[in-house]
Write a protein that holds these residues in place. Structure first.
Motif, PDB file in Angstrom:
ATOM      1  N   ASN A  98      -7.366  14.622   5.861  1.00 16.71           N
ATOM      2  CA  ASN A  98      -5.977  15.013   5.417  1.00 16.71           C
ATOM      3  C   ASN A  98      -5.543  15.949   5.731  1.00 16.71           C
ATOM      4  O   ASN A  98      -4.078  15.857   6.357  1.00 16.71           O
ATOM      5  CB  ASN A  98      -6.026  14.655   3.424  1.00 16.71           C
ATOM      6  N   ILE A 107      -9.486  -0.308  -1.414  1.00 14.73           N
ATOM      7  CA  ILE A 107      -8.138   1.171  -2.063  1.00 14.73           C
ATOM      8  C   ILE A 107      -9.463   2.867  -1.799  1.00 14.73           C
ATOM      9  O   ILE A 107      -9.335   3.095  -1.360  1.00 14.73           O
ATOM     10  CB  ILE A 107      -8.137   0.916  -3.118  1.00 14.73           C
ATOM     11  N   TYR A 126      -2.148   6.164  -5.687  1.00 11.37           N
ATOM     12  CA  TYR A 126      -3.275   5.331  -4.974  1.00 11.37           C
ATOM     13  C   TYR A 126      -4.430   5.837  -5.670  1.00 11.37           C
ATOM     14  O   TYR A 126      -5.145   5.538  -6.307  1.00 11.37           O
ATOM     15  CB  TYR A 126      -3.890   5.310  -3.195  1.00 11.37           C
ATOM     16  N   LEU A 135      -9.113   9.315   4.153  1.00 15.05           N
ATOM     17  CA  LEU A 135      -7.726   9.957   4.217  1.00 15.05           C
ATOM     18  C   LEU A 135      -8.113  10.830   3.460  1.00 15.05           C
ATOM     19  O   LEU A 135      -7.610  12.278   4.534  1.00 15.05           O
ATOM     20  CB  LEU A 135      -6.756   9.038   2.872  1.00 15.05           C
ATOM     21  N   CYS A 194     -10.246   3.856   1.729  1.00 13.89           N
ATOM     22  CA  CYS A 194      -9.295   4.236   2.287  1.00 13.89           C
ATOM     23  C   CYS A 194      -8.870   4.980   2.134  1.00 13.89           C
ATOM     24  O   CYS A 194      -8.512   6.820   2.875  1.00 13.89           O
ATOM     25  CB  CYS A 194      -7.680   3.505   2.496  1.00 13.89           C
ATOM     26  N   ALA A 195      -8.768   5.731   0.358  1.00  9.80           N
ATOM     27  CA  ALA A 195      -8.889   6.741   0.061  1.00  9.80           C
ATOM     28  C   ALA A 195     -10.166   8.154   0.596  1.00  9.80           C
ATOM     29  O   ALA A 195      -9.416   9.111   0.960  1.00  9.80           O
ATOM     30  CB  ALA A 195      -9.116   6.886  -1.775  1.00  9.80           C
ATOM     31  N   PHE A 237      -0.590   5.092  -0.902  1.00 11.52           N
ATOM     32  CA  PHE A 237      -1.223   5.973  -0.234  1.00 11.52           C
ATOM     33  C   PHE A 237       0.657   6.983   0.185  1.00 11.52           C
ATOM     34  O   PHE A 237      -0.358   8.033   0.867  1.00 11.52           O
ATOM     35  CB  PHE A 237      -1.619   5.120   1.015  1.00 11.52           C
ATOM     36  N   ILE A 292       0.718  -1.320  -0.280  1.00  9.10           N
ATOM     37  CA  ILE A 292      -0.341   0.019   0.349  1.00  9.10           C
ATOM     38  C   ILE A 292       1.148   1.197  -0.336  1.00  9.10           C
ATOM     39  O   ILE A 292       0.678   2.051  -0.108  1.00  9.10           O
ATOM     40  CB  ILE A 292      -0.977   0.239   1.300  1.00  9.10           C
TER      41      ILE A 292
END
Length: 136
Positions: free
Chosen positions: A110, A99, A76, A106, A102-103, A71, A68
């Motif tokens: 951020n 994915i 990603y 995030l 998680c994106a 990331f 991963i």
């Protein structure tokens, strides 16, 4: 102190280890799935930008050859666009779902999280944390 968290995976078992050397394991069919599940679990524990702005972002450390690592490098985003790894191998449906999850996690966090590999950081304590995670 930014309270780093290390994520490593081997033989379908991902280990998340915090700065206090407390760890949890996640088992899956392969390292990619286990790592994504571990990242998702870690991100879920970090407050969103909307909820709270942390004084210092939480640092998530990945092994330099982590499945991963995208990331940490930002690739990603290409995974999402192409549905393939950097070498052109298509992701499974389960991997793409993780994915995407998680994106999105995030994106909501951020300002409160930073993801990097320990090779991009000169702090030897981070190497010690990665090594401790591998030992666990």
């Amino acid at each position: 102190m930014n309270k780093p968290i290390a994520i490593v995976a081997k033989k379908g078992c991902a280990i998340t280890m915090n700065y206090k050397k407390q760890y949890a394991s996640i088992h899956a069919k392969d390292n990619m799935t286990a790592s994504l599940m571990a990242l998702k679990a870690v991100l879920n524990k970090i407050p969103t930008n909307k909820d709270m702005l942390l004084e210092e972002p939480r640092l998530i450390l990945l092994w330099s050859k982590s499945p991963i690592v995208g990331f940490a490098t930002g690739t990603y985003i290409e995974y999402l666009r192409t549905n393939k790894t950097a070498s052109g191998i298509p992701f499974t449906t389960e991997e793409m779902t993780l994915i995407r999850e998680c994106a999105l996690l995030l994106a909501e966090r951020n300002l409160n999280v930073s993801i990097c590999t320990y090779v991009f950081n000169s702090n030897n304590n981070y190497r010690v944390l990665i090594d401790a995670a591998w030992t666990a």
